[in-house]
Scaffold this active site. Structure first.
Site, PDB file in Angstrom:
ATOM      1  N   LYS A 281      41.287  51.390  36.499  1.00  0.00           N
ATOM      2  CA  LYS A 281      41.744  50.387  37.478  1.00  0.00           C
ATOM      3  C   LYS A 281      42.438  51.106  38.608  1.00  0.00           C
ATOM      4  O   LYS A 281      43.041  52.159  38.420  1.00  0.00           O
ATOM      5  CB  LYS A 281      42.725  49.430  36.805  1.00  0.00           C
ATOM      6  CG  LYS A 281      43.037  48.197  37.621  1.00  0.00           C
ATOM      7  CD  LYS A 281      41.846  47.247  37.625  1.00  0.00           C
ATOM      8  CE  LYS A 281      42.233  45.831  37.461  1.00  0.00           C
ATOM      9  NZ  LYS A 281      41.245  45.030  36.759  1.00  0.00           N
TER      10      LYS A 281
ATOM     11  N   THR B 151      33.145  35.946  36.615  1.00  0.00           N
ATOM     12  CA  THR B 151      34.445  35.872  35.937  1.00  0.00           C
ATOM     13  C   THR B 151      34.758  34.425  35.556  1.00  0.00           C
ATOM     14  O   THR B 151      35.130  34.133  34.407  1.00  0.00           O
ATOM     15  CB  THR B 151      35.553  36.444  36.845  1.00  0.00           C
ATOM     16  OG1 THR B 151      35.167  37.762  37.245  1.00  0.00           O
ATOM     17  CG2 THR B 151      36.885  36.492  36.140  1.00  0.00           C
TER      18      THR B 151
ATOM     19  N   ASN C  62      38.765  33.482  43.560  1.00  0.00           N
ATOM     20  CA  ASN C  62      37.376  33.543  43.093  1.00  0.00           C
ATOM     21  C   ASN C  62      37.213  33.129  41.625  1.00  0.00           C
ATOM     22  O   ASN C  62      36.327  32.344  41.286  1.00  0.00           O
ATOM     23  CB  ASN C  62      36.836  34.958  43.325  1.00  0.00           C
ATOM     24  CG  ASN C  62      35.381  35.067  42.961  1.00  0.00           C
ATOM     25  OD1 ASN C  62      34.579  34.225  43.352  1.00  0.00           O
ATOM     26  ND2 ASN C  62      35.044  36.063  42.173  1.00  0.00           N
TER      27      ASN C  62
HETATM   28  N1  GLU Z   1      38.365  43.303  38.303  1.00  0.00           N
HETATM   29  C1  GLU Z   1      37.567  42.689  37.290  1.00  0.00           C
HETATM   30  C2  GLU Z   1      38.296  42.713  35.962  1.00  0.00           C
HETATM   31  O1  GLU Z   1      39.498  42.788  35.909  1.00  0.00           O
HETATM   32  C3  GLU Z   1      36.157  43.263  37.225  1.00  0.00           C
HETATM   33  C4  GLU Z   1      36.065  44.715  36.928  1.00  0.00           C
HETATM   34  C5  GLU Z   1      34.666  45.291  37.039  1.00  0.00           C
HETATM   35  O2  GLU Z   1      33.743  44.554  37.349  1.00  0.00           O
HETATM   36  O3  GLU Z   1      34.535  46.482  36.824  1.00  0.00           O
HETATM   37  O4  GLU Z   1      37.716  42.576  34.930  1.00  0.00           O
END
Ligand code: GLU
Length: 418
Positions: free
Chosen positions: A106, A190, A221
């Site tokens: 991250k 998501t 989103n």
């Molecule tokens: N930011 C999103 C999460 O927290 C997606 C991460 C991704 O697609 O790699 O799961």
């Protein structure tokens, strides 16, 4: 919001809790509680008026035992080293519970993007991409969107990387727009997994989703798509909020029209079909069948959890409950579908995007959604098996039991070097 709760401490306590049910050595558990590495960098960016500004940025690569590091990049004033460490750990266990061959990472920049022009944000993003280029790649670390980032930023990062590396490698990043090699269904993914997981939980608990009342905290989103899809499944969205406040209508309202209102005015507040204004806290404590927290971590602390009246919570956000809130809700028999499963649709379709990029062969939206559905249902079934085998009261612990075991197996098989 319980800002003082350190999300990295929350992650570690979640791992410790699950470890008590696992036959995994303590020294391996210790490895699985810390990131492998964290890049901390200072980005110097020229603003439109010619002055320079420094921005702090991070990329945590938590664990690569099951595949390349994977996870989003967020732009937010609250970004910190410990926050990205926690979020990268959650990604590790998220990719493991849905069983896709990726690790966890991250990143983030400490910035409020609302304060900068598009050209300034492009320079900032390209500067960060330049710092990231040596450590990312489709077999190394694959970033994606997160809070306050989207297709635009992903396209800039891809272009910067490909220019610097003199290559075409769309799989270096996911969440791109279709023209740049994105996947059908990625934007909705998501929110889609949040409601698939909720549907499975209602089924497991013998509860009816048809006519169930739903409150959604956060209308970005993830939140607004979840609201739209749960409405399509026959549930009734009665409340929603964003950073400006909340709205309520006991009879429900059209979540798509509420989003249109937000697009036009900047907030859901004032949307005429739900004109009763309530606070963000009210949204979290309403007497509803399903609560979807879809904003930031620590939205519900132990104190607020005492007032939560929902029967089921599906965590679209990462880390919305503090460990104390988790304990309170467990005592009150609230079924909490943990973030690492509920919001895993995003990274799952990111994985599909990466597969398509590598094969240079693109899928229909129908195929993406069908594969996503199967992945989330399989993960939910694995969670239920873990809950029942270990007689667990807290589904989060069940999810970590499955996920930690999978990462530990990969580590165990590989052995350590040197
Ligand atoms: N930011 C999103 C999460 O927290 C997606 C991460 C991704 O697609 O790699 O799961």
């Amino acid at each position: 919001m319980a800002g003082e709760i350190n999300p990295f401490a929350s992650l570690q306590s979640q791992i410790d809790e699950a470890a008590t049910y696992l036959d995994v050595d303590d020294d391996v558990i210790e490895r699985l509680k810390h990131p492998e590495r964290v890049l901390e960098t200072n980005l110097t960016v020229e603003l439109d008026d010619g002055s320079l500004e420094r921005f702090k940025a991070f990329r945590a690569q938590f664990n690569g035992d099951r595949g390349p590091y994977k996870g989003g990049i967020r732009y937010h004033p609250q970004v910190s080293r410990d926050e990205v460490k926690a979020l990268s750990g959650w990604m590790t266990y998220k990719t493991a519970i849905v069983d896709i061959p990726l690790g966890g990472g991250k990143g983030g920049i400490v910035v409020d993007p609302a304060d900068y022009s598009e050209t300034e944000l492009e320079r900032l993003t390209r500067t960060f991409a330049t710092e990231l280029t040596p450590i990312i790649g489709e077999d190394k670390d694959i970033p994606a969107p997160d809070v306050n980032t989207g297709q635009r930023e992903m396209n800039w990062i891809k272009d910067t990387y490909e220019t610097l590396e003199n290559t075409t490698e769309p799989g270096v990043i996911t969440g791109k727009n279709l023209a740049s090699g994105g996947s059908e269904g990625r934007v909705e993914a998501t929110g889609r997994s949040t409601v698939i997981a909720a549907r499975e939980a209602f089924d497991y608990l013998d509860k009816d989703l048809e006519g169930a009342t739903v409150a959604v905290q956060g209308y970005g989103n993830a939140g607004w798509i979840a609201a739209k899809l749960i409405d399509e499944m026959g549930a009734t969205v009665v409340a929603a909020s964003d950073s400006s406040g909340g709205i309520y209508n006991a009879d429900g309202f059209d979540p798509v029209a509420a989003k249109t209102h937000k697009n036009e005015t900047g907030s859901v507040v004032g949307y005429p079909e739900a004109d009763e204004e309530i606070t963000n806290e009210d949204v979290l404590t309403l007497d509803v069948d399903l609560l979807i927290p879809a904003a930031l971590e620590n939205a519900i602390d132990g104190g607020l959890a005492e007032d939560v009246e929902a029967d089921v919570i599906s965590e679209a956000a990462n880390g919305p409950l503090t460990p104390e809130a988790d304990r309170v809700l467990e005592d009150e028999d609230v079924f909490v579908i943990p973030d690492i499963l509920a919001n895993a649709g995003g990274v799952t379709v990111s994985y599909f995007e990466w597969v398509q990029n590598r094969q240079r062969f693109y899928w229909s939206e129908q195929k993406v959604n069908a594969e996503l559905e199967e992945t989330i249902v399989d993960a939910f079934d694995a969670l239920v098996d873990a809950i029942e085998e270990n007689e667990l009261d807290n589904p989060r612990t069940g999810a970590y039991v499955v996920a930690i075991q999978r990462v530990a197996n990969a580590f165990g098989e590989a052995g350590s070097f040197p």
